[in-house]
Each structure stands twice: as C-alpha cells, then as structure tokens.
Design an enzyme around this catalytic site. Structure first.
Site, mmCIF file in Angstrom:
data_model
loop_
_atom_site.group_PDB
_atom_site.id
_atom_site.type_symbol
_atom_site.label_atom_id
_atom_site.label_comp_id
_atom_site.label_asym_id
_atom_site.label_seq_id
_atom_site.Cartn_x
_atom_site.Cartn_y
_atom_site.Cartn_z
ATOM 1 N N CYS A 55 -3.907 7.308 -1.648
ATOM 2 C CA CYS A 55 -5.206 7.324 -2.340
ATOM 3 C C CYS A 55 -6.368 7.658 -1.402
ATOM 4 O O CYS A 55 -7.411 8.149 -1.852
ATOM 5 C CB CYS A 55 -5.470 6.001 -3.045
ATOM 6 N N GLU A 76 -0.626 2.201 9.224
ATOM 7 C CA GLU A 76 -1.812 2.794 9.849
ATOM 8 C C GLU A 76 -1.529 3.309 11.263
ATOM 9 O O GLU A 76 -0.635 2.820 11.946
ATOM 10 C CB GLU A 76 -2.941 1.748 9.907
ATOM 11 N N CYS A 80 0.844 -1.190 0.000
ATOM 12 C CA CYS A 80 0.000 0.000 0.000
ATOM 13 C C CYS A 80 0.881 1.244 0.000
ATOM 14 O O CYS A 80 1.867 1.318 0.734
ATOM 15 C CB CYS A 80 -0.897 -0.022 1.242
ATOM 16 N N GLU A 111 -6.047 -6.377 5.161
ATOM 17 C CA GLU A 111 -6.161 -5.051 4.552
ATOM 18 C C GLU A 111 -7.015 -5.133 3.291
ATOM 19 O O GLU A 111 -7.866 -4.278 3.055
ATOM 20 C CB GLU A 111 -4.774 -4.489 4.216
ATOM 21 N N HIS A 117 -13.107 4.923 -3.193
ATOM 22 C CA HIS A 117 -12.037 4.147 -2.565
ATOM 23 C C HIS A 117 -12.125 2.677 -2.932
ATOM 24 O O HIS A 117 -11.109 2.029 -3.162
ATOM 25 C CB HIS A 117 -12.088 4.343 -1.051
ATOM 26 N N TYR A 166 -9.251 -0.535 -5.425
ATOM 27 C CA TYR A 166 -8.681 -1.841 -5.092
ATOM 28 C C TYR A 166 -8.509 -2.736 -6.306
ATOM 29 O O TYR A 166 -7.651 -3.615 -6.305
ATOM 30 C CB TYR A 166 -9.535 -2.520 -4.008
ATOM 31 N N THR A 182 -4.591 5.336 7.347
ATOM 32 C CA THR A 182 -3.452 4.992 6.501
ATOM 33 C C THR A 182 -2.554 6.194 6.250
ATOM 34 O O THR A 182 -3.031 7.290 5.946
ATOM 35 C CB THR A 182 -3.978 4.439 5.165
#
Lengths: 109, 510
Positions: free
Chosen positions: B104, B258, B100, B444, B293, B297, B191
């Site tokens: 974003c 995070e 990650c 996640e 969001h 992915y 995040t």
C-alpha cells in the site's frame, strides 16, 4: 438578461461561509455593473447553475437534476472553484470573472 | 488482465539482482532467503487474490490510463468508490495475512505523485505529470510493485536538511546532468523494499528554498547501480529459522519487512524524475501521501483486529471460559474499537474529493483521525487479546521440546484444553496471539504513516476552530441567531427582555 440559479449544499460541516460568499458575489456583480437575474424557484431553469458546496466533497455534484443539466454549471467546493484551489476571500472575485465571461458570450450569441 | 499471480510475482523477483545485506552478509537471492520468505508470501497474496472471482471486485480496477483491468495496488483513484474499495482491500488482506502486506505504501505514492506532479506542471510549465503517467502505465501493464521510499534518516531533527553535517541523512540531488540527476542519501524504514520491483522516492518533510536539492522524487528499478538495502531486524524474527510453530505467523511474518536503502551516486534519467527542486510542492506531496496512507490503517489494522479477536475467542473456547461475562465484555470492547476505526476510514473515503489532476483524495482531517485512533486502539485491543489468552503466550515451550521423545508428551499435557481442541492447535493459536500482540506490530501501528504528533498537527490545523467558536457563540447567545429570531418572530434581545420581565412578575406574585 443573463440568469443564475444558486443551489446550496446541506451545510453539514462547511469549510467556507457559503451565505457570506453569495452576498459577497452579488455585491461584486453590482460593482461590475453586471446585470444578473437570480432565479429563485427550484423548478425554473437558468443560463448558469452555481453550486455552493461547503467543502471539497461537493455533494451537489452527485445529483444534478436533469432540468439543470442544460445550464452552464459552476461549482464552488469549499476552497476550490471547479478544479482550482482558491482561498475563501478570493472565491467571489473568481466567480465574477467567470460569470462575466459566460454572460458576455451569451450576449454575443 | 494485466496482473500476475502470487507465484508469477515471486518468479518476477528472480529477474532482479538487488544488493541486499542482512546479518552482515550479502544475500545472493531474495526469493530463496529463508528469513525473507514470510514477507514475500504476504506481498504475493496481494497478487494472488486479484485472480479470485470472490475478491476481484475490490482487488482489481480498470485503469483510466491503459484501459485494462489491473491490480488495484497500481490504480489511481477515480472516484470515492475507488477510495472505499481501497480500504476494503486493506481490511481483506489484513484478515488474510494477519500482518502488513507492504504494497500500500507504493500505491499511496503513485496517487500522491499523480496529484502533485499535475499541480507542479500547472505552476511551472514542467512535464513531470506526463513523465509520471508514462512510467505509471508501465507499472500497471507489468503489475509491478514499487516501494514507497519517503522517510529519510533525518539525523539531527532540529536542523534543516541543508544544515545537516552529513547531507546523506536526507536523499538529495548531488548533480544535475543533461540526461538525468545523480543522487545520494539514505531512506529508512522502507516497507517491502527488498521485494519490490521499483523504488519510488518522495521527500519526507516540508523543504525550504535552501533545501531545494532535497525536494526530489523519482523511480528506479530496485537493482539500480549504487543502491544497497540493509534488511531490518524485528522482534523474534529468527524464530522462523527455528521452527514454524515457534514463529507464530510462519506464513506471513510480522510487520512489513522494512529495510534501509542507501543511495550512493545513483544516476536517475530525467524521464524517471518527478520532482527536482520544486520545494514549494514538498508539503503538498508529503501531506497528500500521508492522507492516503493514514486512511489505510483503518482498513489493514482492523483486518488484523478481526484475526486477533477471532483467535482470542477461540482460545477462550479452548480453555472453557468463553461464556464468562468478562471474556464476552473484553471481546465486545475489541470489536467496538475495531469497528470505530473502520467507521472512521469509511468516512474519510466516502468524504473524499476530486483534485485538479482528476484523481480523488481522501478527507484529510478524517484520515488523520483514523490514524490517531489506531495509535491508541491497537495497543488496547492487543492488550485485551493478551488478557484473554493468558500469560502462557510468553511462556510456551519450543517445538523441539514438544517433539522430544522423553519429555514431549508431558510438555504437551501442560497445554491441554477442552475436548475437541487439539493441543497443537492451542499452541499454534497462542503463538499467533503472541506474534501479533507482543513486539513489532505495535510500534508499527504507532509510527507507520506518521507518528501521533504528526496527526495532531494536521487535526489541529484542519479542525476549523474559528467556525466552531462561531457556532458556540451563536448557541450561547453571544452573537445573533437569525434562525431563532425567525422562530420567535422578533429580535433576540427583545425576546429575552420579555422573558426576564415575565420571570420577575411571576416571582413578585409568589
């Protein structure tokens, strides 16, 4: 007489009933005693171009023929009219108001 | 061009002094803390790639606000092309980092607030949208990274925010002043929080009238007085302190770094407040953000799939089993699943639409389908990666044992593969597969951008079952099929009566 040309999107997966909407619109225009000439031919131009898109993606807006660009353009996009969110049951009413304004303005000119 | 390089981004963080805790101690410098290095590098790559000509087409955009070229991570989507380029950017960065890259969430928060503040103003005559654009212009000019702070701690989920015994389980307005608001509460799993310049908060759920003080959104610099971060632990996180080889992905880490953010009587001036009590817009804000969001992915996780598929194939080659039919079959399955998710996210982007604000949103149903597929398929392709790599991924020795003069050579010999594949490289690749497939990356993929139940609620809501029922009834002959009547030239009922008559006659003849 004020003229309207109606274009339907391909209807692949609409979130509204487009045919019912247009029938509803025509009925309400009659009730309001608004005299409208509905243009049938693809190559004819009209005072107003009404795009009936089944969803917000509004495919019809991506390719408006040059001949139609001179018309006033109203776009139904699923449960939206232009930039406004409108419930399906109320779309015809919103269109009648808008058409009434444009046709009156046209008459005045 | 209003963009920083990766190094400039890291230097820019030194100008901030956020209060960060980890392992029970206050961290004096985020940039210098060894535990944070990989996450900083991953975020820095979002800056660095914007300066590479071969990536600029997707990494940058021209701002409709300031008219300059900006990093796409601060851009408001102006058309479906922007939506598509966004997910292409996600896939690229997933391929480059294997994890990650954090930025974003802030991007989706920017777009969600752009859309929602406009709608709030239309209804209430407020000026949130103007305030938001002013702040956004600064974000774009300075190429800042805001963290997207949505998820509250939430406490007892059966109670509404205003019913919680401890109100701080949800971020809320404590006091309204002439010049701003005072807020308190806790945001969880945020995040990239410790390495962001700003915090952009949003409510986490639908709020009712009694929850209106919890319907709050604002932006503040990360080192604002009263804000404390507690960095989270993740699987095998301290391995990066042990050795680069043992860490698996020492450059870019695992998941998004995070943190919990604690707000204690924090003052926010009105010019930075974008929602303060307009609870009837909380659902729109949450769903708009979630849609953006969730669509990501199918980009970022597919980028990670590209890496793990490549790693799995290389390991198979290194072990001399790359031509085995079951290996080819597993790799094919992995590719098919990854590209399925990619297809889905492209679809939700191409099917996007223009909101009243002028910004474009993705197709909400398809975005939730993307994410739901990800919650399943990531586990499956990581399972296949583990299958191909073998049990070794969880039994490798430490780098120190490899370096030991007495036993190191023997240890290394255990992991020799095919000629032309150095043993160290084999161990590196096995560690990468371990890092990506065992641990924090999987939950996640499950919970990031919302858990599977949340996606199913949205899919059920937007699935238009009523219309699907009408389709089935028409094809089944329960309701009239006007197009069919046109083909046969008569009423459907009359037609089938004729057909039955003809069948009857044919049977009598026999």
């Amino acid at each position: 007489m004020f003229s309207i040309k109606i274009k339907y999107c391909g209807g692949c997966n609409p979130e509204i009933d487009r045919v019912w909407l247009v029938e509803s619109l025509k009925e309400q225009l009659l009730e309001e005693a608004l005299k409208i000439d509905f243009v049938e031919q693809e190559d004819e131009t009209a005072d107003l171009l009404l795009l009936i898109n089944g969803c917000k993606h509004a495919c019809l807006e991506q390719e408006i023929p040059d001949t139609d660009k001179q018309s006033v353009i109203l776009s139904v996009k699923g449960e939206m009219v232009g930039d406004q969110y409108v419930k399906e049951s109320e779309i015809a009413g919103v269109l009648v108001d808008l058409i009434s304004k444009y046709s009156t303005a046209d008459t005045k000119q | 061009m209003a963009t920083m390089t990766g190094r400039e981004y890291l230097d820019s963080l030194r100008e901030l002094n956020p209060e960060v805790y980890f392992f029970g101690r206050r961290i004096p410098s985020v940039v210098d803390e060894p535990m944070f290095q990989p996450h900083l590098h991953a975020a820095a790559l979002t800056y660095e790639l914007a300066h590479r000509p071969e990536y600029q087409e997707i990494m940058t955009a021209t701002s409709h606000l300031i008219g300059e070229k900006i990093n796409r991570f601060t851009h408001i989507h102006q058309n479906t092309d922007d939506l598509v380029k966004k997910v292409r950017m996600m896939r690229l960065l997933g391929q480059k980092t294997g994890t990650c890259f954090q930025r974003c969430v802030g991007l989706d928060g920017l777009n969600a607030l752009y859309v929602t503040t406009y709608d709030i103003d239309e209804k209430y005559g407020t000026n949130y949208h103007e305030r938001f654009k002013n702040w956004l212009a600064e974000v774009q000019k300075k190429d800042l990274m805001p963290s997207g702070a949505m998820t509250d701690a939430r406490g007892d989920r059966s109670l509404r925010p205003h019913q919680q015994k401890n109100k701080d389980t949800y971020l809320h307005i404590k006091e309204r002043l002439d010049d701003g608001i005072i807020v308190s509460g806790v945001k969880a799993h945020i995040t990239g929080a410790i390495n962001s310049h700003e915090i952009l908060t949003m409510p986490t759920r639908t709020m009712g009238e009694e929850d209106k003080d919890f319907a709050v959104s604002f932006a503040i610099p990360s080192d604002t007085k009263g804000v404390t971060f507690v960095f989270s632990r993740q699987t095998n996180d301290t391995r990066r302190l042990d050795s680069p080889l043992d860490a698996g992905n020492p450059k870019y880490g695992i998941v998004g770094g995070e943190a919990i953010i604690i707000f204690k009587d924090v003052f926010v001036p009105w010019e930075r407040v974008f929602m303060a009590g307009e609870y009837d817009f909380s659902t729109e804000l949450v769903e708009t953000f979630a849609g953006y969001h969730r669509s990501n992915y199918g980009g970022c996780k597919v980028g990670l799939a590209d890496v793990v598929i490549g790693g799995s194939y290389w390991i198979a080659e290194a072990h001399g089993i790359d031509r085995a039919s079951h290996i080819i079959d597993k790799l094919t399955e992995m590719i098919a699943m990854a590209e399925t998710c990619w297809s889905c996210t492209l679809a939700c982007s191409y099917e996007g639409y223009k909101t009243p604000s002028g910004a474009y949103h993705i197709h909400p149903l398809l975005a939730n389908v993307v994410k739901l597929n990800i919650t399943r398929m990531v586990y499956e392709w990581m399972r296949l990666a583990q299958d191909i790599a073998g049990g070794k991924i969880i039994t490798l020795p430490s780098e120190f044992d490899l370096e030991n003069p007495k036993i190191g050579k023997n240890v290394e010999e255990c992991f020799v593969g095919k000629e032309g594949f150095p043993t160290r490289d084999i161990i590196k690749m096995l560690r990468l597969i371990e890092n990506m497939s065992v641990g924090a990356g999987l939950p996640e993929a499950m919970h990031g951008a919302g858990s599977p139940a949340a996606q199913k609620i949205m899919i059920a809501r937007r699935g238009n079952l009523k219309r699907k029922v009408e389709l089935a009834k028409t094809v089944a002959g329960i309701t009239r099929d006007k197009e069919f009547e046109k083909i046969i030239g008569k009423d459907e009922t009359a037609y089938w009566n004729e057909v039955r008559e003809n069948i009857k006659k044919r049977r009598e003849v026999k």
